[in-house]
Design a protein around this motif. Structure first.
Motif, PDB file in Angstrom:
ATOM      1  N   GLU A  13      -7.020  16.363  24.931  1.00 13.70           N
ATOM      2  CA  GLU A  13      -6.936  17.757  24.480  1.00 13.70           C
ATOM      3  C   GLU A  13      -5.522  18.110  24.012  1.00 13.70           C
ATOM      4  O   GLU A  13      -5.078  19.241  24.155  1.00 13.70           O
ATOM      5  N   ARG A  14      -4.798  17.178  23.421  1.00 16.20           N
ATOM      6  CA  ARG A  14      -3.380  17.377  23.134  1.00 16.20           C
ATOM      7  C   ARG A  14      -3.088  18.624  22.298  1.00 16.20           C
ATOM      8  O   ARG A  14      -2.105  19.320  22.519  1.00 16.20           O
ATOM      9  N   ASP A  15      -3.949  18.948  21.323  1.00 19.01           N
ATOM     10  CA  ASP A  15      -3.689  20.104  20.463  1.00 19.01           C
ATOM     11  C   ASP A  15      -4.038  21.430  21.127  1.00 19.01           C
ATOM     12  O   ASP A  15      -3.578  22.487  20.673  1.00 19.01           O
ATOM     13  N   ASP A  45      -5.281   9.941  24.117  1.00 21.04           N
ATOM     14  CA  ASP A  45      -4.311  10.455  23.159  1.00 21.04           C
ATOM     15  C   ASP A  45      -3.001  10.715  23.901  1.00 21.04           C
ATOM     16  O   ASP A  45      -2.790  10.199  25.000  1.00 21.04           O
ATOM     17  N   ASP A  46      -2.107  11.520  23.319  1.00 21.61           N
ATOM     18  CA  ASP A  46      -0.820  11.758  23.973  1.00 21.61           C
ATOM     19  C   ASP A  46      -0.787  13.079  24.733  1.00 21.61           C
ATOM     20  O   ASP A  46       0.253  13.735  24.810  1.00 21.61           O
ATOM     21  N   GLY A  95      -9.837  25.455  25.498  1.00 19.35           N
ATOM     22  CA  GLY A  95      -9.483  26.772  24.979  1.00 19.35           C
ATOM     23  C   GLY A  95     -10.632  27.745  24.841  1.00 19.35           C
ATOM     24  O   GLY A  95     -10.427  28.890  24.407  1.00 19.35           O
ATOM     25  N   GLN A  96     -11.846  27.359  25.241  1.00 15.10           N
ATOM     26  CA  GLN A  96     -12.975  28.280  25.106  1.00 15.10           C
ATOM     27  C   GLN A  96     -12.941  29.395  26.146  1.00 15.10           C
ATOM     28  O   GLN A  96     -13.469  30.481  25.901  1.00 15.10           O
ATOM     29  N   GLY A 201     -10.883  25.313  20.537  1.00 14.32           N
ATOM     30  CA  GLY A 201      -9.676  25.424  19.750  1.00 14.32           C
ATOM     31  C   GLY A 201      -9.475  24.258  18.805  1.00 14.32           C
ATOM     32  O   GLY A 201      -9.145  24.420  17.627  1.00 14.32           O
ATOM     33  N   SER A 202      -9.671  23.026  19.292  1.00 13.70           N
ATOM     34  CA  SER A 202      -9.453  21.818  18.491  1.00 13.70           C
ATOM     35  C   SER A 202     -10.193  20.672  19.153  1.00 13.70           C
ATOM     36  O   SER A 202     -10.604  20.763  20.313  1.00 13.70           O
ATOM     37  N   GLY A 203     -10.386  19.587  18.431  1.00 17.41           N
ATOM     38  CA  GLY A 203     -11.028  18.417  19.016  1.00 17.41           C
ATOM     39  C   GLY A 203     -12.537  18.553  19.097  1.00 17.41           C
ATOM     40  O   GLY A 203     -13.136  19.455  18.510  1.00 17.41           O
ATOM     41  N   ILE A 204     -13.144  17.652  19.863  1.00 15.89           N
ATOM     42  CA  ILE A 204     -14.603  17.617  19.971  1.00 15.89           C
ATOM     43  C   ILE A 204     -15.021  17.695  21.429  1.00 15.89           C
ATOM     44  O   ILE A 204     -14.276  17.333  22.329  1.00 15.89           O
ATOM     45  N   SER A 205     -16.247  18.170  21.651  1.00 14.75           N
ATOM     46  CA  SER A 205     -16.782  18.281  23.002  1.00 14.75           C
ATOM     47  C   SER A 205     -16.980  16.902  23.610  1.00 14.75           C
ATOM     48  O   SER A 205     -17.317  15.934  22.911  1.00 14.75           O
ATOM     49  N   LYS A 206     -16.774  16.809  24.926  1.00 16.18           N
ATOM     50  CA  LYS A 206     -16.938  15.529  25.624  1.00 16.18           C
ATOM     51  C   LYS A 206     -18.369  15.348  26.133  1.00 16.18           C
ATOM     52  O   LYS A 206     -18.691  14.349  26.760  1.00 16.18           O
ATOM     53  N   TYR A 207     -19.244  16.342  25.892  1.00 16.75           N
ATOM     54  CA  TYR A 207     -20.618  16.277  26.393  1.00 16.75           C
ATOM     55  C   TYR A 207     -21.591  16.528  25.245  1.00 16.75           C
ATOM     56  O   TYR A 207     -21.256  17.164  24.252  1.00 16.75           O
TER      57      TYR A 207
END
Length: 238
Positions: A13-15, A45-46, A95-96, A201-207
């Motif tokens: 969730e870096r972003d 990720d970082d 971020g939700q 906010g960014s990225g993709i859901s893990k589920y």
């Protein structure tokens, strides 16, 4: 010691980390003594580097790192174990959840009976896809019928609960989805509180709906068994 610990589990969730940290600080600074405990679930990720760099701007921030990916429930529990506050607020790392709702939960706690140990966020206006809302609606209906936990939304990531009461609950993977039923099993009361809900906010859901359903069936049966086999006895010192 802080009065409140905000526990945030993250995986890749870096972003989303910098904006969420800023919102937590804006919501709580000057209102309550708090700390922020991020638990990095062995992100690929970082995220860990972003968290380490953020410590300079957020003295309230502490970072716990999993040496192996272990899932959200384990991350929450390890964050709570590391926390120093008597009360815990949890947020999803995407971020939700809106940190501005945390003061509302604290105010609700301050005016409620001491027997209420969990204030569960209730996403009355969800900002998810139609398929996700549909799946959640049916899952909540099945869970409510089977467990009788009288809670409209157990999947919301924003919650406020007493640390000691949480750590007294039986631990198992995915337990974070059943906190209202587990708290009631322990003899405590639960209150659902309407909260804001936002797009990721960014990225993709893990589920996805399928993996939620597959683990949910086994978990429901297990929690129902725990409730059926529970036994509470009042005690006194003599």
């Amino acid at each position: 010691m802080p009065a409140l610990s905000v526990v945030v589990p993250v995986f890749n969730e870096r972003d989303n980390i910098p904006p969420l940290l800023a919102e937590i600080a804006a919501a709580l600074r000057g209102r309550v003594d708090f700390e922020i405990v991020y638990v990095d679930d062995a992100s690929k990720d970082d995220s860990l580097a972003v968290l380490a760099a953020a410590k300079a701007a957020y003295p309230e921030l502490r970072v716990v790192r999993h040496l192996a990916q272990s899932g959200q429930s384990t991350a929450i529990r390890n964050g709570v174990k590391a926390a120093r506050g008597a009360w815990i607020a949890t947020l999803d790392g995407d971020g939700q959840n809106d940190p501005a709702d945390i003061p509302k939960l604290l105010a609700m706690r301050d005016e409620s009976p001491a027997a209420i140990k969990l204030y569960a966020g209730w996403r009355v206006n969800r900002r998810d896809s139609g398929s996700k809302r549909w799946a959640s609606k049916w899952a909540n209906a099945i869970r409510s019928r089977l467990l009788r936990d009288d809670t409209p939304d157990t999947g919301c990531g924003i919650k406020l609960f007493e640390r000691a009461s949480f750590l007294d609950l039986p631990y198992f993977d995915h337990m974070h989805r059943f906190l209202p039923a587990l708290m009631q099993r322990a003899g405590w009361q639960v209150k659902s509180v309407p909260v804001n809900h936002r797009p990721r906010g960014s990225g993709i859901s893990k589920y996805n709906n399928l993996n939620r359903a597959l683990v949910g069936i086994a978990d429901l049966r297990g929690v129902a068994w725990l409730i059926k086999r529970s036994k509470r006895t009042a005690t006194e010192e003599v």
